[in-house]
Each structure stands twice: as structure tokens, then as C-alpha cells.
Design a protein around this motif. Sequence first.
Motif, PDB file in Angstrom:
ATOM      1  N   VAL A 156      42.409  41.845  40.043  1.00  0.00           N
ATOM      2  CA  VAL A 156      41.232  42.218  40.834  1.00  0.00           C
ATOM      3  C   VAL A 156      40.051  42.500  39.904  1.00  0.00           C
ATOM      4  O   VAL A 156      38.904  42.109  40.197  1.00  0.00           O
ATOM      5  CB  VAL A 156      41.545  43.426  41.731  1.00  0.00           C
ATOM      6  CG1 VAL A 156      40.288  43.914  42.442  1.00  0.00           C
ATOM      7  CG2 VAL A 156      42.616  43.059  42.759  1.00  0.00           C
ATOM      8  N   LYS A 157      40.279  43.149  38.788  1.00  0.00           N
ATOM      9  CA  LYS A 157      39.207  43.386  37.814  1.00  0.00           C
ATOM     10  C   LYS A 157      38.667  42.063  37.266  1.00  0.00           C
ATOM     11  O   LYS A 157      37.457  41.882  37.107  1.00  0.00           O
ATOM     12  CB  LYS A 157      39.725  44.235  36.652  1.00  0.00           C
ATOM     13  CG  LYS A 157      40.105  45.665  37.005  1.00  0.00           C
ATOM     14  CD  LYS A 157      40.650  46.377  35.771  1.00  0.00           C
ATOM     15  CE  LYS A 157      41.120  47.789  36.095  1.00  0.00           C
ATOM     16  NZ  LYS A 157      41.699  48.444  34.895  1.00  0.00           N
ATOM     17  N   ASN A 158      39.580  41.127  36.977  1.00  0.00           N
ATOM     18  CA  ASN A 158      39.166  39.850  36.402  1.00  0.00           C
ATOM     19  C   ASN A 158      38.232  39.064  37.314  1.00  0.00           C
ATOM     20  O   ASN A 158      37.379  38.301  36.844  1.00  0.00           O
ATOM     21  CB  ASN A 158      40.400  38.982  36.094  1.00  0.00           C
ATOM     22  CG  ASN A 158      41.129  39.407  34.839  1.00  0.00           C
ATOM     23  OD1 ASN A 158      40.541  39.960  33.920  1.00  0.00           O
ATOM     24  ND2 ASN A 158      42.426  39.138  34.798  1.00  0.00           N
ATOM     25  N   ALA A 159      38.406  39.244  38.621  1.00  0.00           N
ATOM     26  CA  ALA A 159      37.645  38.433  39.580  1.00  0.00           C
ATOM     27  C   ALA A 159      36.146  38.507  39.335  1.00  0.00           C
ATOM     28  O   ALA A 159      35.432  37.515  39.499  1.00  0.00           O
ATOM     29  CB  ALA A 159      37.975  38.870  41.005  1.00  0.00           C
TER      30      ALA A 159
ATOM     31  N   PRO B  97      43.158  35.305  35.669  1.00  0.00           N
ATOM     32  CA  PRO B  97      41.733  35.452  35.334  1.00  0.00           C
ATOM     33  C   PRO B  97      40.782  35.083  36.466  1.00  0.00           C
ATOM     34  O   PRO B  97      39.729  35.694  36.607  1.00  0.00           O
ATOM     35  CB  PRO B  97      41.554  34.524  34.128  1.00  0.00           C
ATOM     36  CG  PRO B  97      42.683  33.554  34.197  1.00  0.00           C
ATOM     37  CD  PRO B  97      43.815  34.280  34.843  1.00  0.00           C
ATOM     38  N   PHE B  98      41.153  34.079  37.293  1.00  0.00           N
ATOM     39  CA  PHE B  98      40.228  33.582  38.313  1.00  0.00           C
ATOM     40  C   PHE B  98      40.927  33.522  39.674  1.00  0.00           C
ATOM     41  O   PHE B  98      41.261  32.435  40.157  1.00  0.00           O
ATOM     42  CB  PHE B  98      39.703  32.199  37.920  1.00  0.00           C
ATOM     43  CG  PHE B  98      39.119  32.127  36.538  1.00  0.00           C
ATOM     44  CD1 PHE B  98      37.898  32.720  36.261  1.00  0.00           C
ATOM     45  CD2 PHE B  98      39.796  31.477  35.512  1.00  0.00           C
ATOM     46  CE1 PHE B  98      37.350  32.666  34.986  1.00  0.00           C
ATOM     47  CE2 PHE B  98      39.259  31.410  34.235  1.00  0.00           C
ATOM     48  CZ  PHE B  98      38.044  32.004  33.962  1.00  0.00           C
ATOM     49  N   PRO B  99      41.171  34.659  40.303  1.00  0.00           N
ATOM     50  CA  PRO B  99      41.903  34.646  41.575  1.00  0.00           C
ATOM     51  C   PRO B  99      41.162  33.943  42.705  1.00  0.00           C
ATOM     52  O   PRO B  99      41.771  33.564  43.703  1.00  0.00           O
ATOM     53  CB  PRO B  99      42.113  36.130  41.879  1.00  0.00           C
ATOM     54  CG  PRO B  99      41.017  36.831  41.126  1.00  0.00           C
ATOM     55  CD  PRO B  99      40.819  36.025  39.887  1.00  0.00           C
TER      56      PRO B  99
ATOM     57  N   TRP C 105      43.639  27.293  33.998  1.00  0.00           N
ATOM     58  CA  TRP C 105      43.842  28.514  33.212  1.00  0.00           C
ATOM     59  C   TRP C 105      44.690  29.531  33.981  1.00  0.00           C
ATOM     60  O   TRP C 105      45.522  30.230  33.401  1.00  0.00           O
ATOM     61  CB  TRP C 105      42.502  29.122  32.807  1.00  0.00           C
ATOM     62  CG  TRP C 105      41.952  28.544  31.542  1.00  0.00           C
ATOM     63  CD1 TRP C 105      40.840  27.765  31.406  1.00  0.00           C
ATOM     64  CD2 TRP C 105      42.479  28.704  30.219  1.00  0.00           C
ATOM     65  NE1 TRP C 105      40.653  27.420  30.079  1.00  0.00           N
ATOM     66  CE2 TRP C 105      41.642  27.994  29.331  1.00  0.00           C
ATOM     67  CE3 TRP C 105      43.584  29.382  29.697  1.00  0.00           C
ATOM     68  CZ2 TRP C 105      41.876  27.938  27.952  1.00  0.00           C
ATOM     69  CZ3 TRP C 105      43.817  29.327  28.322  1.00  0.00           C
ATOM     70  CH2 TRP C 105      42.971  28.617  27.475  1.00  0.00           C
ATOM     71  N   ASN C 106      44.489  29.616  35.287  1.00  0.00           N
ATOM     72  CA  ASN C 106      45.346  30.502  36.077  1.00  0.00           C
ATOM     73  C   ASN C 106      46.808  30.141  35.905  1.00  0.00           C
ATOM     74  O   ASN C 106      47.682  31.020  35.823  1.00  0.00           O
ATOM     75  CB  ASN C 106      44.967  30.423  37.559  1.00  0.00           C
ATOM     76  CG  ASN C 106      43.683  31.141  37.881  1.00  0.00           C
ATOM     77  OD1 ASN C 106      43.111  31.843  37.045  1.00  0.00           O
ATOM     78  ND2 ASN C 106      43.193  30.974  39.109  1.00  0.00           N
TER      79      ASN C 106
END
Length: 467
Positions: free
Chosen positions: A136-139, A167-169, A179-180
Motif C-alpha cells: 500500500v505504501k509503494n502504490a 511495487p506497483f499494485p 517488475w511486480n
Amino acid sequence: MKRFKRIGGAALNMTVLVLAMYGEASFAAVSAEEAKQLGTTLTRFGAEAGKNTDGSIPAYTGGLKKSQPAGPDQYADPYANEKPLYSVTAKNMGEYQALIGEGTKALLQRFPTYRLDVYPTHRSMAYADWFLDNTVKNATTAKLGGAVEGDKVTGAAPDGEPFQGIPFPIPKSGYEVMWNAMFHFAPPIAMLSNSSWLVDTGGSKIPLPNFFAAYMHPWSEQTGKLRKEAYNGVYGFWTTLTSPPTQAGTVFLNYYLPDSAAPSPIWIYTPGQRRVRKAPEFAYDIPMSAYAGVLFWDEPWGFVGRMDRFNMKLVGKKEMIVPYNTFGVTNQKTSDEVLGKNHINPEAVRWEKRRVWVVEATRKEGARHAYSKRVFYVEEDCWCFVGTESYDNAGKLWRVANMYQWPAYDVGGVNGDTFDFIDLQKGNYLVINTGVKDKGNYVRHHKNSDGLTVHFNPQAVAAGSVR
């Protein structure tokens, strides 16, 4: 606004409509407002939380979590008593055109014995809360970086990298989905001793080198200790070949970094040279000699390495029939039970209807690679590859691959270390990491490196050789 796209005759969901509105531009991160979907309409890891229209894909309820008896050699299949809902064959595949990829269609058309046994869908992927919190922080902080698009993932953690999560939800590009998949949640260490095979055009079963392996997902270990031991690698593996005699004692140690343009920490030890050397050439479309040269270095597990030779287009998300919860080919079968004449025995594979991200990779003008186009299928719950399709320079389908994912229900995450590649031009196929019920084989998961005798650094590579 661009025209609403269709894949295989089926309209894509609202995710693609959003992509069509914004095109293929790279986004630094999603807005705080858009990120509010995480934990509501979307799960905290970015999948659609609810069921699909007809209920064939259920709502997500937290995944499968259960204990595993101490010292297991195989994992029990929690769905072993289920029967297929239906089967897809060459005769009825027209009814399911919208749900299967071009590679699967080609296999059904070429091999009358190929079949998809489709079972009830179980959203078995389970996450650790800390990993979801970081996702959630990464979003709103993670972004792509590097001199070439897709080379690097950066973020707002103290070291300038993304937090240890997806990294990219809410992805905006094909590079972000890829990358996810590299960052997906998995057992930090999976220890395997399995069998691998090449089956030739006549159906003869040729054993590939046997090996002991440790597959590592260091960013799935909470403390960061394994990341330090593993050179900050997003993914890594250690393999010691134990057969045939000509290759026994060869050791590979590979790490793949969140900056794929950085010098690759890859080493090899060969008994003939009796020394450890760096091997940065193990990349792209260089054939893997240990696997009879029929697999490229960037193909195992779906994809590994640098993406700079391809344009990664995010086609969208769609419902598809793909291998999933595949305990048979990975855990509950011998090699003889798995291997068929032209393909893996259908009885060994469980297929389910699932939501899948589709990424189309087209070779860049002037770039060198044996494939002109590749299509990657990434399942929404695990963010893991479930299949690939690769095309030659003439645009003809060349290789079709399936990745056999199953939930590591004792430690969380997913294990995707078993996969096959079918060469439609040569007519042969290979399968890596199967036959767990063959004598001496096993699969064991570990949350960290504590208590393991293997040390994941080049100094230990020569010491880990059998000769």
C-alpha cells in the motif's frame, strides 16, 4: 480516447479502459485518491476483491493458510478430492476461445491428446500483513527509473528503494507488471531436489542434469537479513549439478537486482577449471548449456533479467483458463506419471479460470534477440507468471510455456519453480523441477537462512561443489 480493446473476442474489464484513457506513458506513482481502492474494491495487493459476474471466480477471502508436518518431502494437495468442472479439448475449444491464449490454442490444435481439465477456482494466495502494508505504501511512492525505461525500480524507503512489497499494485505499464512479477511474494528460500527432462520428437525421455537448488526471494523476508546476504537481489538461485558425471559439481549462483542495468552478481564454478568466475554473459537469449541449449537464460520461471531489448505493452487484464494450484506436476506425481509423449500428461495439471494481466513484448528496432515478440501472462492474486508465448523473426509462434504455481501454505506466498516449454517448431518439450515423488526428491520452504548449511555467496560456491 482510444477504442476499447478486445482480446480473443472477450471485452477487457475496466482496468483496460483506464489504460486506454491514459495510454502507455510511464507514471511515477498513482495518486493518493486512486490508492484508496486498495483494501476496498481492490485487495491490498491490487487484485479485484470481489467475485466475477457469474461467480466462477470467487471473492478473495485471505488465501490458504495451514500447517505443514515437520520435515516434508512433498506438500499435500488440499483440493485432491475435487473433480473437473469441464475439460477443454481440440473438439470443443471453440466454446472457450475467449478464455485461452494463442499458445494454448496451438497446443490443442497440434496435439489431439492435449487437454485442459478445469477445476473450481480457489484464491489460495496468502500474504503476510507486513508485506501488504508495504505494498500500500509503494502504490504512491514506487516508480520506474534508469536510463532505459523499465531498468530500475525506486521508491521512498530510507535507502531510496521501494518498500518490501509489490511495487506497483495499480500498474500503468507493462514494465510495472513485469517488475511486480519479479517482486512477488514467495517463500524466502525454497530448497529443492527435483528431476528435469527433455522429451524429444519421438517421445523419448532424456534426463537433464539433476541438481540441488535453493531458490531465493529475499524481499519476501521481513527483517532484511536475507537481502543483505543476497546482494539485495529481488530473486536469486543457487544450483549444484549432481549429474551427469561430466557436469556434476558445477555450481551456479545468480542474483537479479531491482536495478537490472547494474552489473549482475552471477558466478559459476566448474570442476574442470576449479575456480569461481563471474558470468555476466548468462543473460538474454544465450542458450543454457545445462539444459541442452533449448532454454534461454532470460526464460526460466517466465522471465528473468533485463527488459531493455523489448517494448513492454500492457494489453490489460482478462479472465483466462490457466494452470494454478498445480500440486500434481509439482508435488504429487513421479516423473513417469508426469511425462507424456508430446506434452505433460493432462491428468497431472490443474487448470482454473482466473484474472490475468497480459503484457505484449515487442523487440525494439535495432535490438538483438532470438524472439521478435513475447506475450506474458501474470495472474492477479500472486503477481506470478502462469504462461508465456514466444515468436520467431518471421512472426511465427515458436515456444509455449506454462508455469505451475501452487500456494506455499505453510509460510505464505506461492511456489512457481516448476515449468515447461514446448517447442512447436522442433516438436520437443522440457519440464524443469518435477517428479517430487521420485526417489530422493523433495521440496522444503524456509522463512530465512537461519540453520541452513548453504551460504549464498561466491566464497561458498567452490566449497559447495561435489568435486
